[in-house]
Design a protein around this motif. Structure first.
Motif, PDB file in Angstrom:
ATOM      1  N   VAL A   1       0.831  -1.203   0.000  1.00 52.12           N
ATOM      2  CA  VAL A   1       0.000   0.000   0.000  1.00 52.12           C
ATOM      3  C   VAL A   1       0.865   1.252   0.000  1.00 52.12           C
ATOM      4  CG1 VAL A   1      -1.653   1.350   1.345  1.00 52.12           C
ATOM      5  CG2 VAL A   1      -1.984  -1.098   1.089  1.00 52.12           C
ATOM      6  N   VAL A   2       1.925   1.250   0.820  1.00 57.54           N
ATOM      7  CA  VAL A   2       2.811   2.414   0.873  1.00 57.54           C
ATOM      8  C   VAL A   2       3.443   2.664  -0.493  1.00 57.54           C
ATOM      9  CG1 VAL A   2       4.946   3.326   1.859  1.00 57.54           C
ATOM     10  CG2 VAL A   2       3.265   2.207   3.338  1.00 57.54           C
ATOM     11  N   CYS A   3       3.937   1.602  -1.138  1.00 57.80           N
ATOM     12  CA  CYS A   3       4.521   1.753  -2.474  1.00 57.80           C
ATOM     13  C   CYS A   3       3.482   2.234  -3.480  1.00 57.80           C
ATOM     14  CB  CYS A   3       5.127   0.432  -2.932  1.00 57.80           C
ATOM     15  SG  CYS A   3       6.623  -0.040  -2.047  1.00 57.80           S
ATOM     16  N   SER A   4       2.261   1.719  -3.354  1.00 52.21           N
ATOM     17  CA  SER A   4       1.188   2.161  -4.239  1.00 52.21           C
ATOM     18  C   SER A   4       0.943   3.652  -4.084  1.00 52.21           C
ATOM     19  CB  SER A   4      -0.100   1.385  -3.939  1.00 52.21           C
ATOM     20  OG  SER A   4       0.051   0.011  -4.198  1.00 52.21           O
ATOM     21  N   GLU A   5       0.956   4.115  -2.835  1.00 52.77           N
ATOM     22  CA  GLU A   5       0.658   5.519  -2.589  1.00 52.77           C
ATOM     23  C   GLU A   5       1.803   6.431  -2.994  1.00 52.77           C
ATOM     24  OE1 GLU A   5      -2.191   6.746  -1.958  1.00 52.77           O
ATOM     25  OE2 GLU A   5      -3.049   4.731  -1.906  1.00 52.77           O
ATOM     26  N   VAL A   6       3.037   5.945  -2.898  1.00 42.56           N
ATOM     27  CA  VAL A   6       4.145   6.729  -3.441  1.00 42.56           C
ATOM     28  C   VAL A   6       3.926   6.939  -4.939  1.00 42.56           C
ATOM     29  CG1 VAL A   6       6.624   6.760  -3.909  1.00 42.56           C
ATOM     30  CG2 VAL A   6       5.783   6.020  -1.665  1.00 42.56           C
ATOM     31  N   GLY A   7       3.504   5.884  -5.615  1.00 39.69           N
ATOM     32  CA  GLY A   7       3.177   6.012  -7.028  1.00 39.69           C
ATOM     33  C   GLY A   7       2.016   6.952  -7.270  1.00 39.69           C
ATOM     34  N   THR A   8       1.060   6.972  -6.332  1.00 40.98           N
ATOM     35  CA  THR A   8      -0.085   7.864  -6.445  1.00 40.98           C
ATOM     36  C   THR A   8       0.341   9.318  -6.299  1.00 40.98           C
ATOM     37  OG1 THR A   8      -1.474   6.135  -5.489  1.00 40.98           O
ATOM     38  CG2 THR A   8      -2.377   8.340  -5.516  1.00 40.98           C
ATOM     39  N   VAL A   9       1.383   9.576  -5.522  1.00 38.70           N
ATOM     40  CA  VAL A   9       1.911  10.935  -5.391  1.00 38.70           C
ATOM     41  C   VAL A   9       2.690  11.329  -6.641  1.00 38.70           C
ATOM     42  CG1 VAL A   9       3.528  12.404  -4.132  1.00 38.70           C
ATOM     43  CG2 VAL A   9       2.025  10.869  -2.882  1.00 38.70           C
ATOM     44  N   VAL A  10       3.592  10.455  -7.049  1.00 40.58           N
ATOM     45  CA  VAL A  10       4.489  10.788  -8.154  1.00 40.58           C
ATOM     46  C   VAL A  10       3.721  10.867  -9.477  1.00 40.58           C
ATOM     47  CG1 VAL A  10       6.515  10.022  -9.470  1.00 40.58           C
ATOM     48  CG2 VAL A  10       6.459   9.775  -6.982  1.00 40.58           C
TER      49      VAL A  10
ATOM     50  N   TYR B   1     -17.186  -6.026   2.077  1.00 41.02           N
ATOM     51  CA  TYR B   1     -15.920  -5.343   1.833  1.00 41.02           C
ATOM     52  C   TYR B   1     -15.958  -4.535   0.534  1.00 41.02           C
ATOM     53  CZ  TYR B   1     -10.959  -4.508   1.188  1.00 41.02           C
ATOM     54  OH  TYR B   1      -9.743  -3.890   0.988  1.00 41.02           O
ATOM     55  N   SER B   2     -16.834  -4.893  -0.392  1.00 44.92           N
ATOM     56  CA  SER B   2     -16.916  -4.178  -1.666  1.00 44.92           C
ATOM     57  C   SER B   2     -17.228  -2.700  -1.481  1.00 44.92           C
ATOM     58  CB  SER B   2     -17.978  -4.824  -2.563  1.00 44.92           C
ATOM     59  OG  SER B   2     -19.277  -4.624  -2.031  1.00 44.92           O
ATOM     60  N   VAL B   3     -17.828  -2.337  -0.359  1.00 41.67           N
ATOM     61  CA  VAL B   3     -18.136  -0.936  -0.087  1.00 41.67           C
ATOM     62  C   VAL B   3     -16.850  -0.111  -0.035  1.00 41.67           C
ATOM     63  CG1 VAL B   3     -19.134   0.659   1.614  1.00 41.67           C
ATOM     64  CG2 VAL B   3     -20.279  -1.500   1.100  1.00 41.67           C
ATOM     65  N   ASN B   4     -15.732  -0.726   0.362  1.00 39.08           N
ATOM     66  CA  ASN B   4     -14.471   0.013   0.429  1.00 39.08           C
ATOM     67  C   ASN B   4     -14.051   0.508  -0.949  1.00 39.08           C
ATOM     68  OD1 ASN B   4     -11.996   0.932   1.803  1.00 39.08           O
ATOM     69  ND2 ASN B   4     -11.001  -0.678   0.615  1.00 39.08           N
TER      70      ASN B   4
ATOM     71  N   VAL C   1      -8.703  -1.084   6.728  1.00 37.97           N
ATOM     72  CA  VAL C   1      -9.321  -2.327   6.281  1.00 37.97           C
ATOM     73  C   VAL C   1      -8.564  -3.045   5.174  1.00 37.97           C
ATOM     74  CG1 VAL C   1     -11.585  -1.466   6.955  1.00 37.97           C
ATOM     75  CG2 VAL C   1     -10.865  -1.221   4.581  1.00 37.97           C
ATOM     76  N   MET C   2      -7.862  -2.302   4.298  1.00 38.21           N
ATOM     77  CA  MET C   2      -7.318  -2.947   3.104  1.00 38.21           C
ATOM     78  C   MET C   2      -6.202  -3.951   3.398  1.00 38.21           C
ATOM     79  SD  MET C   2      -5.297  -3.396   0.327  1.00 38.21           S
ATOM     80  CE  MET C   2      -4.170  -2.111  -0.194  1.00 38.21           C
ATOM     81  N   PRO C   3      -5.123  -3.566   4.140  1.00 34.67           N
ATOM     82  CA  PRO C   3      -4.091  -4.578   4.409  1.00 34.67           C
ATOM     83  C   PRO C   3      -4.623  -5.747   5.229  1.00 34.67           C
ATOM     84  CG  PRO C   3      -3.264  -2.362   4.850  1.00 34.67           C
ATOM     85  CD  PRO C   3      -4.748  -2.239   4.661  1.00 34.67           C
ATOM     86  N   MET C   4      -5.539  -5.472   6.151  1.00 36.85           N
ATOM     87  CA  MET C   4      -6.125  -6.540   6.957  1.00 36.85           C
ATOM     88  C   MET C   4      -6.874  -7.524   6.074  1.00 36.85           C
ATOM     89  SD  MET C   4      -6.560  -7.744  10.059  1.00 36.85           S
ATOM     90  CE  MET C   4      -6.173  -6.373  11.157  1.00 36.85           C
ATOM     91  N   ALA C   5      -7.670  -7.015   5.127  1.00 28.11           N
ATOM     92  CA  ALA C   5      -8.429  -7.893   4.239  1.00 28.11           C
ATOM     93  C   ALA C   5      -7.508  -8.704   3.340  1.00 28.11           C
ATOM     94  CB  ALA C   5      -9.394  -7.068   3.384  1.00 28.11           C
ATOM     95  N   MET C   6      -6.460  -8.066   2.796  1.00 28.44           N
ATOM     96  CA  MET C   6      -5.533  -8.776   1.926  1.00 28.44           C
ATOM     97  C   MET C   6      -4.829  -9.908   2.682  1.00 28.44           C
ATOM     98  SD  MET C   6      -5.760  -7.314  -1.087  1.00 28.44           S
ATOM     99  CE  MET C   6      -7.502  -7.199  -0.698  1.00 28.44           C
ATOM    100  N   GLY C   7      -4.463  -9.662   3.945  1.00 33.25           N
ATOM    101  CA  GLY C   7      -3.821 -10.700   4.732  1.00 33.25           C
ATOM    102  C   GLY C   7      -4.759 -11.840   5.080  1.00 33.25           C
ATOM    103  N   LEU C   8      -6.041 -11.526   5.331  1.00 27.71           N
ATOM    104  CA  LEU C   8      -7.004 -12.556   5.709  1.00 27.71           C
ATOM    105  C   LEU C   8      -7.347 -13.494   4.558  1.00 27.71           C
ATOM    106  CD1 LEU C   8      -9.585 -10.720   8.010  1.00 27.71           C
ATOM    107  CD2 LEU C   8      -7.820 -12.352   8.669  1.00 27.71           C
ATOM    108  N   VAL C   9      -7.109 -13.053   3.314  1.00 23.84           N
ATOM    109  CA  VAL C   9      -7.406 -13.916   2.173  1.00 23.84           C
ATOM    110  C   VAL C   9      -6.657 -15.236   2.294  1.00 23.84           C
ATOM    111  CG1 VAL C   9      -7.060 -14.186  -0.315  1.00 23.84           C
ATOM    112  CG2 VAL C   9      -8.090 -12.097   0.580  1.00 23.84           C
TER     113      VAL C   9
END
Length: 438
Positions: free
Chosen positions: A162-171, A245-248, A349-357
């Motif tokens: 997520v952090v890497c994704s958001e760095v890309g979202t900034v750049v 979770y789709s609401v996210n 919610v996002m990292p928690m959901a990805m880990g629970l998969v």
């Protein structure tokens, strides 16, 4: 005893994280500005823009289930390469687009590229977490300790993703502000070149996976649970979890659909879009890691309701602010309130959901499971944006008519906050208590 069922070096987390960063730079240097180009340069209305954005999202998240199933069948490496090449084709189509049908076609092809790429990437991140556990071993606690480690390792790596994704979202948007001076088509062509290079990197540097049978307690080989496209659909608990979770995804998609409406209503203008995206990304880069640690500590039964409650609060605040003129001197304030709540909620919610998969998959290939999680979100975006489009039409000006779309979104998030905790895996809360004797 070490888990010998997972052998070989496995996918390098550094390569996966860097790839996600570059992928998002290419994406966010183009897509956030697509709505403005369609509206301002080609005179298309809100409904047309909403259909194109919704179709792109559905073609990506909505087809994740099939993209994930293909990743399980082809192998994640092949899916990543195919996804990059298909996205190249989508960007080239958008560069040629001058009317609604071609914009729609290009957006759909671009989304299909993401549908091939993202579940494969998520599956490889889960595989990297498993390999980390294999190198460390399960220790004397056996499978119970392994279940806790698997969930924590998965959540940790997905937090970094997520952090890497958001760095890309900034750049990405910052790069786009420079590229747009040379024309939107130039940005599309450069984005296509980025994805072509990524395909070559995956071809030459991503190792081919090594498959092995799963292990049970004591390291004995066990028959793997049935996998494939329909396996995840038979997991009723997981299907119900994905529905809430789709609401996210519907909520975060409003950064592309609803946020431009708010910026115009407040008088901040489309020029503020890059600034707001940068703010959201910096917020995520700064807080994702500590928030993820906190969510792992309190557990999914609290993390999910808390995250969706924050999103509900953001939409409710927007509903209250949309009926009055924006504050003088700070017209961007309502948008910042909305983005803050949506970003914080997603971080919960996002990292928690990805880990629970990985817990839901129970040793099966995870591609289809990640695919279904996003497919439900894609359906929510298509249906939700279709319902919201006419409600957004009168929301460009401060009035009581601007309230309904934000109030409806707040209601959706509140429903998710109320019910999603009932459908987390039974092992999640049990493992958390076993791993924390205090």
């Amino acid at each position: 005893m070490a888990r010998k069922g997972l052998v070989g070096t496995g996918p390098a987390p550094q390569l996966l994280l860097a790839s996600q960063l570059i992928f998002n730079i290419g994406f966010y240097s183009v897509v956030p500005f697509l709505a403005g180009v369609m509206r301002d340069d080609f005179g298309m209305g809100t409904l047309a823009v909403g259909i194109v954005l919704g179709a792109r999202t559905f073609a990506q998240q909505g087809l994740f289930l099939f993209g994930g199933a293909l990743a399980d069948r082809w192998g994640a490496r092949q899916s990543l390469i195919a996804g990059c090449l298909v996205r190249v084709a989508g960007f080239l189509l958008l560069a040629l687009a001058a009317d609604f049908p071609l914009f729609l076609f290009g957006a759909v092809v671009t989304g299909i590229g993401g549908a091939l790429f993202s579940p494969a990437m998520q599956s490889l991140v889960a595989s990297a977490a498993e390999h980390r556990i294999a190198r460390k071993g399960t220790g004397p606690e056996g499978d119970e300790h392994s279940a806790v480690s698997r969930k924590n390792q998965g959540s940790t790596l997905f937090s970094l993703l997520v952090v890497c994704s958001e760095v890309g979202t900034v750049v990405g948007p910052l790069l786009a502000t420079l590229l747009l001076r040379m024309g939107f088509d130039t940005g599309l062509l450069l984005g296509a070149a980025v994805f072509a290079v990524m395909a070559a990197v995956f071809l030459f540097f991503l190792p081919k996976p090594e498959r092995a049978a799963p292990k049970t307690t004591g390291g004995k080989t066990a028959r793997a649970p049935a996998s494939g496209l329909w396996s995840c659909l038979k997991e009723k608990r997981f299907v119900r979890f994905t529905a809430f979770y789709s609401v996210n995804l519907l909520a975060t998609n409003q950064l592309y659909f609803g946020l431009p409406v708010e910026l115009e209503r407040s008088g901040a203008g489309a020029s503020a879009l890059a600034l707001v995206f940068a703010y959201a990304s910096i917020l995520t880069i700064t807080l994702q890691w500590p928030l993820a640690r906190l969510m792992r500590k309190i557990g999914p039964e609290i993390a999910f309701p808390a995250g969706f409650a924050l999103q509900s609060l953001g939409f409710a605040s927007m509903a209250a602010l949309a009926v009055i003129p924006p504050p003088s001197g700070i017209p961007i304030f309502p948008a910042l309130v909305l983005v803050t709540c949506l970003a914080l909620g997603n971080m919960c919610v996002m990292p928690m959901a990805m880990g629970l998969v990985m817990e839901f998959a129970a040793g099966r290939p995870t591609g289809a499971f990640y695919g279904l999680l996003a497919t439900a979100g894609g359906l929510a975006v298509v249906i939700g944006n279709a319902a919201l489009a006419p409600l957004y039409e009168p929301a460009y000006k401060p009035s009581i008519a601007a309230l309904p779309p934000w109030l409806l979104l707040s209601l959706f998030a509140a429903i998710a906050a109320t019910f999603i905790g009932r459908f987390v895996p039974d092992s999640a809360g049990r493992d958390r208590h076993q791993s924390d004797p205090g």
